[in-house]
Design an enzyme around this catalytic site. Structure first.
Site, short mmCIF file in Angstrom:
data_model
loop_
_atom_site.label_atom_id
_atom_site.label_comp_id
_atom_site.label_asym_id
_atom_site.label_seq_id
_atom_site.Cartn_x
_atom_site.Cartn_y
_atom_site.Cartn_z
N GLY A 136 0.81 -1.22 0.00
CA GLY A 136 0.00 0.00 0.00
C GLY A 136 0.84 1.26 0.00
CB SER A 139 6.17 -0.47 -5.07
OG SER A 139 5.14 -1.38 -5.33
CG ASP A 184 -1.28 5.77 -5.40
OD1 ASP A 184 -1.76 6.40 -4.44
OD2 ASP A 184 -1.64 4.63 -5.73
C1 GLA Z 1 -4.90 2.99 -4.25
C2 GLA Z 1 -5.07 3.80 -5.51
C3 GLA Z 1 -5.23 5.30 -5.19
C4 GLA Z 1 -6.29 5.54 -4.13
C5 GLA Z 1 -6.08 4.60 -2.93
C6 GLA Z 1 -7.19 4.70 -1.92
O1 GLA Z 1 -3.68 3.32 -3.64
O2 GLA Z 1 -3.98 3.62 -6.36
O3 GLA Z 1 -5.51 6.02 -6.36
O4 GLA Z 1 -7.57 5.41 -4.67
O5 GLA Z 1 -5.97 3.25 -3.34
O6 GLA Z 1 -7.20 5.96 -1.34
#
Ligand code: GLA
Length: 406
Positions: A136, A139, A184
């Site tokens: 999470g 990467s 991200d």
């Molecule tokens: C993943 C997705 C992000 C976001 C998160 C939850 O990391 O890549 O875009 O939606 O889940 O906040």
């Protein structure tokens, strides 16, 4: 977090040197470019990037590095320190077909760069990363953004930062087939050291929120589980949110309050109603969290983190026993033991928690969480502290990227 973070000089992460050494070993020459991009941890604002919300992530001091030089092979040859199978495709026909799975994160951005006129040509390259995978911490976004940064350097041009983030997000959608939001890739691109990024996912604008108080630290605890349903459930949450929004009659969750939802919830089924309540509540919590951060009110920020976790667990239903256990163990330590707040971070169903702690208690808190989580679950977790790090930049071969502080 230390005062030295406010310096505008980028620190070169050790993974850049590792990529350079591996490159020399592999190809018998020095790389011309080394591009870097970090992973991220989201402090608050979960599952709202694809719902027009605000998010408050920061880059972590774990990076993906890509070292590269031109070659005359006519091919893109890319070796990874972490993946056994190399990539080898004709430089003029960049396709993932027949290549290892991880190629999506490199060839995807390169293919999209080529469509925009940024052709990297024939290259030898090495990828090395110390961003933990499957935890999470994004990467995959770090690989995509490092790749786009390399392409910019090779072609001697630069995208506008959010344009680069969107290109990498599109690569994730098209090539890795993950329907992610923009958080991200935007963090890996636009973050600056000593700051969290308050990103408005509706407009694409952002503010850098100072976050360099040496008295607090961010502790990441990887539960080291990833439940199989993670990917399918992500897409399902997106579609539940869309149908909830449609039934609310509003154009955007941003235009709704919890009171509005209560008035107009008749059309929504109970699941849609709970999803909507999370989204609307989380948008408000994220704005409040940015204010608390600006005021260095760590108790207030911590309380919002716990509230976020409860909403993700009860209303959005993306937590799991291991994440809940890690958060509960942190909460038990409490402010007297140096814990201000804790929550799951990222998509959920496993991965990591993020905990706001007093910096001088970091070792004691880490050791206690490690041993109590192990005792409770029989799983060995991985914990480390981090600080708000810099977004993508070049360690070799070009002008600096977005290193300056605002
Ligand atoms: C993943 C997705 C992000 C976001 C998160 C939850 O990391 O890549 O875009 O939606 O889940 O906040």
């Amino acid at each position: 977090m230390t005062p030295s973070q406010s310096s505008s000089e980028p620190e070169i992460p050790s993974v850049a040197n590792a990529a350079g050494l591996l490159f020399a070993e592999q190809y018998g020459k020095e790389p011309s470019w080394i591009a870097l991009a970090p992973g991220r941890v989201n402090l608050i604002g979960e599952h709202i990037d694809y719902n027009d919300g605000f998010v408050l992530p920061m880059a972590i001091d774990r990076y993906t590095a890509i070292a590269a030089s031109r070659s005359d092979s006519g091919h893109l040859r890319i070796v990874s320190r972490e993946m056994s199978e190399p990539i080898d495709v004709p430089a003029t026909a960049i396709r993932c077909k027949g290549q290892p799975d991880w190629s999506a994160y490199v060839l995807g951005p390169l293919a999209l760069c080529a469509q925009r006129g940024l052709e990297v040509g024939s290259l030898d390259a090495v990828v090395a990363s110390d961003v933990p995978t499957g935890s999470g911490l994004s990467s995959s976004a770090s690989v995509e953004v490092a790749t786009a940064t390399l392409a910019e350097a090779i072609c001697g041009t630069q995208f506008e930062l959010m344009e680069k983030a969107k290109l990498c997000q599109m690569a994730e959608h098209r090539y890795a087939k993950v329907p992610c939001g923009i958080m991200d890739q935007a963090t890996s691109t636009a973050a600056i050291r000593g700051h969290a990024l308050l990103l408005d996912c509706r407009s694409g604008s952002y503010q850098q929120v100072p976050f360099s108080d040496p008295d607090v630290a961010i502790l990441i605890a990887n539960t080291n589980v990833r439940h199989a349903l993670a990917d399918g459930q992500y897409a399902q949450r997106r579609s539940e949110c869309s149908s909830a929004l449609l039934k609310s009659g509003a154009d955007s969750f941003r235009d709704l309050t919890t009171a509005d939802l209560e008035k107009g919830s008749g059309q929504m089924d109970p699941v849609e109603w709970r999803r909507a309540r999370h989204v609307v509540g989380e948008i408000a919590r994220t704005l409040a969290a940015a204010e608390a951060m600006r005021a260095c009110d760590w108790n207030a920020l911590g309380t919002l983190m716990y509230e976020s976790h409860h909403s993700l667990r009860n209303d959005f239903e993306v937590s799991c026993d291991e994440l809940d256990a890690m958060v509960a163990l942190a909460e038990k330590i409490g402010p007297a033991g140096g814990v201000y707040g804790s929550r799951m971070t990222g998509g959920g169903f496993g991965g990591s928690t993020v905990t706001l702690i007093a910096a001088n208690r970091a070792d004691a808190i880490r050791e206690r969480l490690e041993s109590e989580y192990r005792q409770k679950t029989d799983i060995e977790p991985t914990l480390f502290t981090t600080r708000p790090a810099a977004g993508s930049f070049l360690a070799r071969g070009g002008a600096e990227g977005n290193k300056s502080e605002t």
